[in-house]
Motif scaffolding. Structure first.
Motif, PDB file in Angstrom:
ATOM      1  N   ARG A 170       0.822  -1.220   0.000  1.00 53.20           N
ATOM      2  CA  ARG A 170       0.000   0.000   0.000  1.00 53.20           C
ATOM      3  C   ARG A 170       0.848   1.258   0.000  1.00 53.20           C
ATOM      4  N   LEU A 171       2.083   1.101   0.450  1.00 54.36           N
ATOM      5  CA  LEU A 171       2.951   2.276   0.503  1.00 54.36           C
ATOM      6  C   LEU A 171       4.182   1.993  -0.339  1.00 54.36           C
ATOM      7  N   TYR A 172       4.546   2.976  -1.142  1.00 51.64           N
ATOM      8  CA  TYR A 172       5.642   2.820  -2.095  1.00 51.64           C
ATOM      9  C   TYR A 172       6.614   3.950  -1.821  1.00 51.64           C
ATOM     10  N   LEU A 173       7.830   3.616  -1.469  1.00 55.26           N
ATOM     11  CA  LEU A 173       8.844   4.655  -1.270  1.00 55.26           C
ATOM     12  C   LEU A 173       9.684   4.779  -2.528  1.00 55.26           C
ATOM     13  N   VAL A 174       9.705   5.996  -3.074  1.00 54.16           N
ATOM     14  CA  VAL A 174      10.566   6.308  -4.217  1.00 54.16           C
ATOM     15  C   VAL A 174      11.717   7.119  -3.648  1.00 54.16           C
ATOM     16  N   THR A 175      12.967   6.673  -3.853  1.00 54.62           N
ATOM     17  CA  THR A 175      14.089   7.342  -3.183  1.00 54.62           C
ATOM     18  C   THR A 175      14.500   8.616  -3.911  1.00 54.62           C
ATOM     19  N   LEU A 182      20.789   4.436   2.592  1.00 50.71           N
ATOM     20  CA  LEU A 182      20.550   3.068   3.080  1.00 50.71           C
ATOM     21  C   LEU A 182      19.877   3.062   4.439  1.00 50.71           C
ATOM     22  N   ASN A 183      20.328   3.977   5.311  1.00 48.96           N
ATOM     23  CA  ASN A 183      19.720   4.031   6.652  1.00 48.96           C
ATOM     24  C   ASN A 183      18.253   4.423   6.580  1.00 48.96           C
ATOM     25  N   THR A 184      17.952   5.397   5.726  1.00 53.04           N
ATOM     26  CA  THR A 184      16.558   5.849   5.612  1.00 53.04           C
ATOM     27  C   THR A 184      15.687   4.719   5.081  1.00 53.04           C
ATOM     28  N   VAL A 185      16.191   4.049   4.034  1.00 57.58           N
ATOM     29  CA  VAL A 185      15.400   2.959   3.455  1.00 57.58           C
ATOM     30  C   VAL A 185      15.224   1.841   4.486  1.00 57.58           C
ATOM     31  N   GLU A 186      16.298   1.521   5.187  1.00 60.10           N
ATOM     32  CA  GLU A 186      16.169   0.428   6.162  1.00 60.10           C
ATOM     33  C   GLU A 186      15.168   0.801   7.263  1.00 60.10           C
ATOM     34  N   ALA A 187      15.186   2.070   7.661  1.00 65.03           N
ATOM     35  CA  ALA A 187      14.235   2.508   8.693  1.00 65.03           C
ATOM     36  C   ALA A 187      12.794   2.328   8.184  1.00 65.03           C
ATOM     37  N   ALA A 188      12.568   2.669   6.917  1.00 65.39           N
ATOM     38  CA  ALA A 188      11.215   2.505   6.353  1.00 65.39           C
ATOM     39  C   ALA A 188      10.846   1.021   6.270  1.00 65.39           C
ATOM     40  N   LEU A 189      11.806   0.201   5.892  1.00 68.11           N
ATOM     41  CA  LEU A 189      11.532  -1.244   5.818  1.00 68.11           C
ATOM     42  C   LEU A 189      11.165  -1.778   7.204  1.00 68.11           C
ATOM     43  N   LYS A 190      11.844  -1.239   8.207  1.00 73.12           N
ATOM     44  CA  LYS A 190      11.531  -1.669   9.586  1.00 73.12           C
ATOM     45  C   LYS A 190      10.114  -1.255   9.968  1.00 73.12           C
ATOM     46  N   GLY A 191       9.648  -0.166   9.365  1.00 73.46           N
ATOM     47  CA  GLY A 191       8.281   0.299   9.655  1.00 73.46           C
ATOM     48  C   GLY A 191       7.218  -0.478   8.892  1.00 73.46           C
ATOM     49  N   GLY A 192       7.643  -1.379   7.992  1.00 72.37           N
ATOM     50  CA  GLY A 192       6.657  -2.214   7.288  1.00 72.37           C
ATOM     51  C   GLY A 192       6.572  -1.954   5.789  1.00 72.37           C
ATOM     52  N   LEU A 193       7.493  -1.140   5.261  1.00 75.01           N
ATOM     53  CA  LEU A 193       7.488  -0.874   3.814  1.00 75.01           C
ATOM     54  C   LEU A 193       7.747  -2.172   3.040  1.00 75.01           C
ATOM     55  N   LEU A 218      19.155  -5.114   0.592  1.00 77.38           N
ATOM     56  CA  LEU A 218      18.387  -4.716   1.777  1.00 77.38           C
ATOM     57  C   LEU A 218      16.917  -5.160   1.639  1.00 77.38           C
ATOM     58  N   CYS A 219      16.359  -4.900   0.472  1.00 76.17           N
ATOM     59  CA  CYS A 219      14.960  -5.298   0.230  1.00 76.17           C
ATOM     60  C   CYS A 219      14.822  -6.812   0.336  1.00 76.17           C
ATOM     61  N   HIS A 220      15.803  -7.500  -0.182  1.00 77.38           N
ATOM     62  CA  HIS A 220      15.802  -8.959  -0.148  1.00 77.38           C
ATOM     63  C   HIS A 220      15.730  -9.446   1.313  1.00 77.38           C
ATOM     64  N   ILE A 221      16.543  -8.817   2.149  1.00 75.39           N
ATOM     65  CA  ILE A 221      16.575  -9.218   3.562  1.00 75.39           C
ATOM     66  C   ILE A 221      15.215  -8.986   4.225  1.00 75.39           C
ATOM     67  N   TYR A 222      14.570  -7.866   3.874  1.00 75.18           N
ATOM     68  CA  TYR A 222      13.286  -7.545   4.513  1.00 75.18           C
ATOM     69  C   TYR A 222      12.081  -8.111   3.745  1.00 75.18           C
ATOM     70  N   GLY A 223      12.367  -8.827   2.674  1.00 71.78           N
ATOM     71  CA  GLY A 223      11.273  -9.431   1.896  1.00 71.78           C
ATOM     72  C   GLY A 223      10.446  -8.401   1.143  1.00 71.78           C
ATOM     73  N   LEU A 355       8.684   5.678  11.972  1.00 71.80           N
ATOM     74  CA  LEU A 355       7.395   6.129  12.519  1.00 71.80           C
ATOM     75  C   LEU A 355       6.479   6.661  11.434  1.00 71.80           C
ATOM     76  N   VAL A 356       7.065   7.420  10.494  1.00 69.41           N
ATOM     77  CA  VAL A 356       6.234   7.976   9.416  1.00 69.41           C
ATOM     78  C   VAL A 356       5.668   6.838   8.555  1.00 69.41           C
ATOM     79  N   THR A 357       6.517   5.834   8.288  1.00 62.86           N
ATOM     80  CA  THR A 357       6.030   4.674   7.514  1.00 62.86           C
ATOM     81  C   THR A 357       4.853   4.026   8.234  1.00 62.86           C
ATOM     82  N   GLN A 358       5.041   3.830   9.529  1.00 57.64           N
ATOM     83  CA  GLN A 358       3.969   3.180  10.306  1.00 57.64           C
ATOM     84  C   GLN A 358       2.705   4.019  10.278  1.00 57.64           C
TER      85      GLN A 358
END
Ligand SMILES: Cc1ncc(COP(=O)(O)OP(=O)(O)O)c(N)n1
Ligand SMILES: Cc1ncsc1CCOP(=O)(O)O
Ligand SMILES: [Mg+2]
Length: 371
Positions: A170-175, A182-193, A218-223, A355-358
């Motif tokens: 439902r949420l798509y992050l375009v960098t 990498l840190n920002t993307v990983e933080a978003a992935l942790k939020g459920g991206l 990174l995406c691979h690791i978080y599925g 938090l914003v992702t969540q």
């Protein structure tokens, strides 16, 4: 007493060291025995790998067609596993049973489990093909055919997984270019991206390649799915899940020829005609926007909430509202009918991307939690 042994001398404790008559294997028989052991081990390996894939198709995906194909292949492998090959087994004498690689003990995601097992099956079938030539030419031919069938199964299953995850996202992050990419993307992935697009319009190719590789990993690791903006070549180079194209980018027909049917292709649309054309061209998803004018895409006029409402009523494929969407206005976009949104600044410039992702996800999930 006739004792078979691999070497010519044999010490038999039961005769107190008296060397008894030994009928050694001939060299030909020894080689045959080794070939049988190799075939036995690899028939097992291929069958086990297929069972692991089958379990996911059956219980994870509830997909009867894919499960049946696994079962059919498993039975075909089993057909070759004759008693004479099984009889050659010597597990205690196999030094390979102790050998494991640290990567085998840990898997990051279902995708890694599936990929590792596809590799295992394909390798085993290749071994069966080569050593099978010394056993039964028909077995070698059958193994080759099965290997190609497994490649097709892999491509279908991975494509299926991608499409399923796309529909669920439902949420798509375009960098955007960032020192903390990498840190920002990983933080978003942790939020459920679950969906990421790598977009950098200015970096040179060596940096793009390096960053795309890292993000894909990174995406691979978080599925999560990993899409590359604009560049089909880069997407293929890093084995991305797909590409996002604009109206001025490479044609969908050519991109599809290059990417095949299992990778995702997204297309930007700004109006009804572009949406209808995109659907007719069989893209996997579309961008709908810019909803609001945005400094991220300077000079591009806003398509407005009217176009979002049109998409909500008329778009049969997944679509993402994009352009100027943030935590303050996301509910207006949702009220206009959006179930999925794509953002750049809202996450790339957030102090707390997790938090914003969540938060964004919680708003999107309010509508139809079961999506
Ligand atoms: C999800 C999504 N929607 C639209 C766009 C814009 O693509 P495009 O029109 O090709 O513009 P650039 O991004 O290439 O500047 C997008 N990237 N993602
Ligand atoms: C790439 C793109 N295409 C249409 S709007 C847009 C940018 C959206 O960026 P932001 O979320 O920062 O407004
Ligand atoms: Mg583009």
């Amino acid at each position: 007493m006739v004792t078979r042994t691999y070497d010519n001398s044999h010490f038999d404790e039961s005769t107190n060291g008296v060397v008894v008559m030994v009928e050694p294997y001939s060299q030909k028989e020894q080689v045959q025995q080794v070939v049988y052991r190799i075939l036995d081990a690899n028939l097992d390996r291929a069958r086990e790998g297929l069972r692991i894939i089958e379990e996911w198709c059956r219980f994870g995906l509830n997909n009867a067609q894919l499960s049946l194909e696994c079962k059919r292949l498993r039975q075909e492998v089993a057909k070759w596993h004759t008693p004479e090959l099984r009889a050659a087994r010597d597990t205690p004498g196999d030094p390979g049973t102790e050998l494991t690689h640290p990567q085998e003990e840990e898997r990051a995601s279902i995708k890694s489990v599936l990929q590792a097992n596809f590799c295992r099956i394909e390798e085993a079938l290749r071994v069966l093909e080569e050593y099978g030539k010394l056993y039964h030419p028909t077995m070698a031919k059958a193994s080759k055919q099965m290997r190609y069938q497994v490649y097709t199964l892999e491509s279908n299953l991975m494509g299926h997984q991608r499409h399923q995850l796309l529909w669920r996202s439902r949420l798509y992050l375009v960098t955007s270019p960032s020192d903390t990419l990498l840190n920002t993307v990983e933080a978003a992935l942790k939020g459920g991206l679950t969906l990421l697009q790598y977009r950098d319009k200015t970096a040179d190719d060596s940096l793009r390649l390096e960053q795309a590789r890292k993000l894909r990993q990174l995406c691979h690791i978080y599925g999560a799915l990993f899409i590359v903006n604009d560049r089909v070549d880069l997407a293929l180079a890093v084995d991305a899940d797909g590409v996002h194209l604009g109206q001025q980018d490479m044609s969908i027909t050519v991109a599809r020829q290059l990417l095949g049917s299992q990778r995702l292709i997204g297309l930007s649309t700004t109006n009804q005609e572009e949406m209808q054309r995109a659907i007719a061209e069989n893209v996997d998803y579309i961008g709908v926007g810019p909803v609001y004018e945005t400094p991220t895409k300077v000079g591009k006029a806003a398509a407005g909430l009217e176009y979002v409402s049109y998409a909500a009523k008329n778009c049969s494929i997944p679509w993402f509202a994009i352009g100027g969407i943030d935590a303050n206005n996301i509910n207006d976009v949702i009220d206009a009918g959006a179930e999925r949104v794509a953002v750049v600044r809202s996450l790339m410039q957030a102090e707390q991307p997790t938090l914003v992702t969540q938060y964004l996800l919680s708003q999107l999930n309010r509508i139809k939690p079961e999506l």
